[in-house]
Design a protein around this motif. Structure first.
Motif, PDB file in Angstrom:
ATOM      1  N   GLU A   1       0.831  -1.209   0.000  1.00  0.00           N
ATOM      2  CA  GLU A   1       0.000   0.000   0.000  1.00  0.00           C
ATOM      3  C   GLU A   1       0.861   1.253   0.000  1.00  0.00           C
ATOM      4  O   GLU A   1       1.872   1.332   0.695  1.00  0.00           O
TER       5      GLU A   1
ATOM      6  N   ALA B   1      -3.686   1.191  -3.307  1.00  0.00           N
ATOM      7  CA  ALA B   1      -3.921   2.544  -2.804  1.00  0.00           C
ATOM      8  C   ALA B   1      -5.402   2.716  -2.515  1.00  0.00           C
ATOM      9  O   ALA B   1      -6.254   2.134  -3.186  1.00  0.00           O
ATOM     10  N   SER B   2      -5.696   3.521  -1.519  1.00  0.00           N
ATOM     11  CA  SER B   2      -7.083   3.771  -1.136  1.00  0.00           C
ATOM     12  C   SER B   2      -7.782   4.626  -2.185  1.00  0.00           C
ATOM     13  O   SER B   2      -7.135   5.313  -2.986  1.00  0.00           O
TER      14      SER B   2
ATOM     15  N   VAL C   1      -6.710   8.244  -1.870  1.00  0.00           N
ATOM     16  CA  VAL C   1      -5.424   8.554  -2.493  1.00  0.00           C
ATOM     17  C   VAL C   1      -5.569   8.678  -3.993  1.00  0.00           C
ATOM     18  O   VAL C   1      -5.034   9.604  -4.627  1.00  0.00           O
TER      19      VAL C   1
ATOM     20  N   ASP D   1       0.850   5.714   0.034  1.00  0.00           N
ATOM     21  CA  ASP D   1       0.126   6.957   0.273  1.00  0.00           C
ATOM     22  C   ASP D   1       0.242   7.827  -0.976  1.00  0.00           C
ATOM     23  O   ASP D   1       0.788   7.388  -1.997  1.00  0.00           O
ATOM     24  N   LEU D   2      -0.254   9.047  -0.924  1.00  0.00           N
ATOM     25  CA  LEU D   2      -0.256   9.921  -2.096  1.00  0.00           C
ATOM     26  C   LEU D   2       1.157  10.185  -2.607  1.00  0.00           C
ATOM     27  O   LEU D   2       1.425  10.092  -3.811  1.00  0.00           O
TER      28      LEU D   2
END
Length: 249
Positions: free
Chosen positions: A207, A238-239, A242, A209-210
């Motif tokens: 995973e 990624a979420s 994001v 982050d931005l």
């Protein structure tokens, strides 16, 4: 594998695919020529060539370009290319597989290693990340092809292993050796697919982050800009948040 289809859409919206269309066609031409040289020049008798032609058509490659690439093979024209796979790690420890087709192994290896280094990654040995992926056949359909239940039933009937359905469309997975047969059965039931190809499917994801996604995108785009590189696969996750932030940039 959250975010992968959204990333493809982001690249498309940003004009990435349009800007690189001529480079993309060049990569398709190379694959088509190699596939035709290795087997029958008739796509109906050569599964690899059939899939290469299908993917080229899916990206709107002109028919004349496709026919020219096949003629190069049958006429003994074109360079002799070697298929090579590179493996490494990108920003945040994301696993990266780079598939290349080259007439100069030293040049390609040097360029790929340099790109990894410049973009915060590191090139590893063969096998260093492949264990986090499995080789699979992938067939994709747009959302309007059917609902999740009908796509699942069609996939089971065709001999597929798994289906992922979302608002972006349907992805059907099968054993790599069954791709030609499964894609043919699906098309008989559902009509023409968007794409049918062999891929590396992550079994383990990392995973980001931005900031990690921004760095990874720069690495992948730099690798894809290399004329010798055919395809780049990663195991990022990624979420939705994001991916929305990435799309808004």
């Amino acid at each position: 594998m959250a975010g992968h289809s959204k990333w493809a859409n982001i690249q498309h919206r940003k004009g990435r695919q349009d800007a690189a269309r001529s480079k993309l066609f060049s990569k398709f031409s190379k694959e088509i020529t190699v596939a035709a040289k290795m087997g029958d020049p008739d796509p109906e008798k050569n599964p690899r060539l059939r899939l290469a032609v299908k993917e080229a058509k899916a990206q709107s490659m002109p028919k004349d370009n496709i026919e020219r690439a096949i003629k190069k093979a049958t006429g003994g024209e074109g360079d002799e290319y070697e298929e090579i796979r590179y493996e490494g790690y990108g920003p945040g420890g994301v696993a990266v597989i780079v598939e290349a087709m080259t007439d100069n192994r030293n040049r390609t290896a040097s360029n790929v290693r340099s790109t990894f280094a410049k973009q915060g990654g590191s090139l590893g040995e063969t096998g260093s990340v492949a264990f986090m992926f499995e080789r699979k056949g992938e067939v994709t359909y747009p959302p309007e092809a059917g609902d999740a239940d009908s796509m699942l039933m069609a996939a089971i009937e065709a001999g597929a292993e798994d289906v992922e359905s979302s608002e972006d469309g349907h992805t059907i997975w099968c054993a790599d050796t069954d791709l030609n047969e499964v894609s043919g059965a699906l098309e008989a039931e559902l009509g023409e697919s968007e794409s049918a190809r062999l891929v590396w499917r992550p079994t383990t994801t990392t995973e980001l982050d931005l900031e990690g996604m921004q760095k990874l995108m720069r690495l992948v785009e730099a690798l894809e800009d290399d004329d010798d590189v055919q395809r780049v696969t990663t195991n990022f996750e990624a979420s939705d948040e994001v991916m929305e932030q990435l799309a808004a940039e």
